[in-house]
Design a protein around this motif. Structure first.
Motif, PDB file in Angstrom:
ATOM      1  N   GLY A 114      -1.437  14.938  -3.114  1.00  0.00           N
ATOM      2  CA  GLY A 114      -1.106  13.800  -2.273  1.00  0.00           C
ATOM      3  C   GLY A 114      -0.552  12.590  -2.998  1.00  0.00           C
ATOM      4  N   PHE A 115      -0.337  12.694  -4.313  1.00  0.00           N
ATOM      5  CA  PHE A 115       0.202  11.571  -5.086  1.00  0.00           C
ATOM      6  C   PHE A 115       1.642  11.846  -5.514  1.00  0.00           C
ATOM      7  N   GLU A 116       2.246  12.859  -4.910  1.00  0.00           N
ATOM      8  CA  GLU A 116       3.579  13.289  -5.330  1.00  0.00           C
ATOM      9  C   GLU A 116       4.633  12.197  -5.155  1.00  0.00           C
ATOM     10  N   GLU A 117       4.526  11.428  -4.077  1.00  0.00           N
ATOM     11  CA  GLU A 117       5.533  10.391  -3.847  1.00  0.00           C
ATOM     12  C   GLU A 117       5.522   9.363  -4.965  1.00  0.00           C
ATOM     13  N   ARG A 125       4.199   3.646 -12.048  1.00  0.00           N
ATOM     14  CA  ARG A 125       4.277   2.730 -13.190  1.00  0.00           C
ATOM     15  C   ARG A 125       3.363   3.234 -14.297  1.00  0.00           C
ATOM     16  N   ALA A 126       3.677   2.864 -15.513  1.00  0.00           N
ATOM     17  CA  ALA A 126       2.859   3.255 -16.662  1.00  0.00           C
ATOM     18  C   ALA A 126       1.700   2.274 -16.798  1.00  0.00           C
ATOM     19  N   ALA A 127       0.699   2.453 -15.944  1.00  0.00           N
ATOM     20  CA  ALA A 127      -0.471   1.577 -15.931  1.00  0.00           C
ATOM     21  C   ALA A 127      -1.681   2.416 -15.532  1.00  0.00           C
ATOM     22  N   PRO A 128      -2.891   1.988 -15.917  1.00  0.00           N
ATOM     23  CA  PRO A 128      -4.079   2.768 -15.553  1.00  0.00           C
ATOM     24  C   PRO A 128      -4.214   2.933 -14.048  1.00  0.00           C
ATOM     25  N   VAL A 129      -4.773   4.064 -13.623  1.00  0.00           N
ATOM     26  CA  VAL A 129      -5.010   4.345 -12.210  1.00  0.00           C
ATOM     27  C   VAL A 129      -6.445   4.823 -12.037  1.00  0.00           C
ATOM     28  N   ARG A 130      -6.907   4.851 -10.783  1.00  0.00           N
ATOM     29  CA  ARG A 130      -8.245   5.329 -10.461  1.00  0.00           C
ATOM     30  C   ARG A 130      -8.148   6.747  -9.915  1.00  0.00           C
ATOM     31  N   VAL A 179      -5.530  10.890  -7.115  1.00  0.00           N
ATOM     32  CA  VAL A 179      -5.381   9.447  -7.289  1.00  0.00           C
ATOM     33  C   VAL A 179      -5.118   8.762  -5.949  1.00  0.00           C
ATOM     34  N   SER A 180      -4.862   9.537  -4.913  1.00  0.00           N
ATOM     35  CA  SER A 180      -4.395   8.992  -3.638  1.00  0.00           C
ATOM     36  C   SER A 180      -5.518   8.773  -2.628  1.00  0.00           C
ATOM     37  N   PRO A 181      -5.891   7.526  -2.303  1.00  0.00           N
ATOM     38  CA  PRO A 181      -6.844   7.285  -1.215  1.00  0.00           C
ATOM     39  C   PRO A 181      -6.309   7.762   0.131  1.00  0.00           C
ATOM     40  N   GLN A 182      -4.996   7.723   0.313  1.00  0.00           N
ATOM     41  CA  GLN A 182      -4.405   8.166   1.572  1.00  0.00           C
ATOM     42  C   GLN A 182      -4.630   9.663   1.782  1.00  0.00           C
ATOM     43  N   PHE A 183      -4.591  10.433   0.719  1.00  0.00           N
ATOM     44  CA  PHE A 183      -4.846  11.870   0.818  1.00  0.00           C
ATOM     45  C   PHE A 183      -6.290  12.116   1.251  1.00  0.00           C
ATOM     46  N   ILE A 184      -7.215  11.366   0.690  1.00  0.00           N
ATOM     47  CA  ILE A 184      -8.626  11.505   1.061  1.00  0.00           C
ATOM     48  C   ILE A 184      -8.823  11.136   2.524  1.00  0.00           C
TER      49      ILE A 184
END
Length: 259
Positions: free
Chosen positions: A172-175, A105-110, A123-128
């Motif tokens: 890890g944020f490719e999906e 989505r077009a919204a801010p991310v961490r 951006v992906s906590p799951q990757f970490i």
């Protein structure tokens, strides 16, 4: 060329960019690597094409796309990397630089920043979480977190036009990036890692639903395909599942009919 070398040398010597020095030295100044990259991407990118470089880092792929004559929209959320890109390409009217992250989505991310190794900021906590218990990743630390602007591939298409090729390398944020695309494109690539093969398989499923029918794989930083270019998704999924863990990473290339 001499001017570009001087700029790279100045960036490499800049104390504020110490964390990017390895990337700058590795990705710039190797003519043989540049030639191999150009020959590889020439199968996907032609003069006058529009290309999206999602996760541009310090811009080595961007440089190749420009050498091939493409217009490029480069998306990079890390402030230091964005600074490098502005220094190198800010005066190139065929390059649009966006300091942002592509998402669903077009919204801010961490953005979780790995200061010592910015290449794997994510951006992906799951990757970490996947990296935490993975062999060869124990030394990696994500030690900072910043808010960054978010956009989508659909928004980029609506704003800049339909690209001939999209390169996605977002740790890890490719999906999520693919979830922000709802229309067919001629070709794209997305990175995979052997610590998150399930993610790669879901990305393959998403690419299939988007209308891609031909798939292949490049391993690591190799500028060649390890498989025939237009295999079915199921065969590429089986290949990824069987890869040795030590391969670590690579890219899946997806093409639509006629792409």
């Amino acid at each position: 060329m001499a001017g570009r070398r001087r700029v790279i040398e100045a960036l490499t010597a800049d104390p504020a960019l110490t964390e990017l020095r390895h990337s700058l030295v590795t990705y710039y100044g190797d003519p043989a690597r540049d030639a191999a990259m150009d020959a590889f991407y020439a199968d996907f990118v032609h003069p006058g094409d529009l290309v999206f470089d999602v996760g541009a880092h310090v811009g080595d792929r961007l440089a190749s796309f420009r050498r091939l004559g493409a217009r490029v929209v480069a998306v990079e959320p890390q402030p230091l990397c964005a600074r490098v890109l502005r220094t190198l390409y800010g005066d190139d009217h065929q390059v649009t630089l966006l300091e942002a992250a592509c998402a669903a989505r077009a919204a801010p991310v961490r953005l979780h920043v790995n200061s010592a190794n910015p290449t794997v900021s994510t951006v992906s906590p799951q990757f970490i979480a996947a990296a935490a218990d993975a062999a060869g990743w124990a030394h990696e630390t994500w030690d900072a977190e910043i808010g960054v602007a978010g956009t989508t591939l659909d928004h980029l298409v609506a704003t800049y036009g339909t690209p001939a090729f999209v390169k996605i390398d977002v740790e890890g944020f490719e999906e999520a990036v693919l979830a922000g695309l709802t229309r067919p494109l001629p070709a794209l690539s997305f990175e995979f890692t052997t610590i998150a093969r399930d993610l790669a398989l879901r990305c393959l499923d998403r690419a299939t639903r988007l209308g891609f029918t031909g798939f292949s794989v490049a391993l690591g930083d190799q500028m060649s395909l390890a498989l025939p270019r237009r295999l079915p998704a199921a065969e590429v999924a089986a290949y990824l599942a069987a890869l040795p863990y030590e391969v670590n990473s690579g890219d899946v290339y997806c093409t639509a009919p006629g792409g």
